[in-house]
Design a protein around this motif. Structure first.
Motif, PDB file in Angstrom:
ATOM      1  N   ASN A   2       0.828  -1.207   0.000  1.00  0.00           N
ATOM      2  CA  ASN A   2       0.000   0.000   0.000  1.00  0.00           C
ATOM      3  C   ASN A   2       0.858   1.252   0.000  1.00  0.00           C
ATOM      4  N   ASN A   3       0.425   2.220  -0.760  1.00  0.00           N
ATOM      5  CA  ASN A   3       1.098   3.513  -0.722  1.00  0.00           C
ATOM      6  C   ASN A   3       0.605   4.281   0.496  1.00  0.00           C
ATOM      7  N   SER A   5      -0.815   7.144   2.778  1.00  0.00           N
ATOM      8  CA  SER A   5      -1.703   8.264   2.493  1.00  0.00           C
ATOM      9  C   SER A   5      -1.911   9.058   3.780  1.00  0.00           C
ATOM     10  N   THR A  53      -1.275   4.023   6.907  1.00  0.00           N
ATOM     11  CA  THR A  53      -1.181   2.759   6.176  1.00  0.00           C
ATOM     12  C   THR A  53      -2.517   2.354   5.550  1.00  0.00           C
ATOM     13  N   LYS A  55      -6.013   3.141   4.000  1.00  0.00           N
ATOM     14  CA  LYS A  55      -6.667   4.268   3.305  1.00  0.00           C
ATOM     15  C   LYS A  55      -8.081   4.476   3.854  1.00  0.00           C
TER      16      LYS A  55
END
Length: 57
Positions: A2-3, A5, A53, A55
């Motif tokens: 995961n990117n 955010s 982590t 979203k």
């Protein structure tokens, strides 16, 4: 993976308040804060970590 955010504002505020209370409890003798200062710091860190982590949290 995961990117990361940005967490929602309320998540950030909760993590920040827990962290600040933990720091105050470490340096000032306020019984309830002093007893739980490390727990408050840990909770604040975990809230911020989860907020970045996962979203939408």
């Amino acid at each position: 993976m995961n990117n990361p955010s940005a967490p929602k504002k309320i998540t950030w505020i909760i993590g920040l308040i827990c962290g600040i209370l933990g720091i105050i409890g470490h340096f000032a003798h306020i019984q309830i804060l002093t007893e739980h200062n490390y727990t408050l710091l840990l909770v604040g860190f975990v809230v911020l970590a989860v907020g970045t982590t996962v979203k939408g949290v």
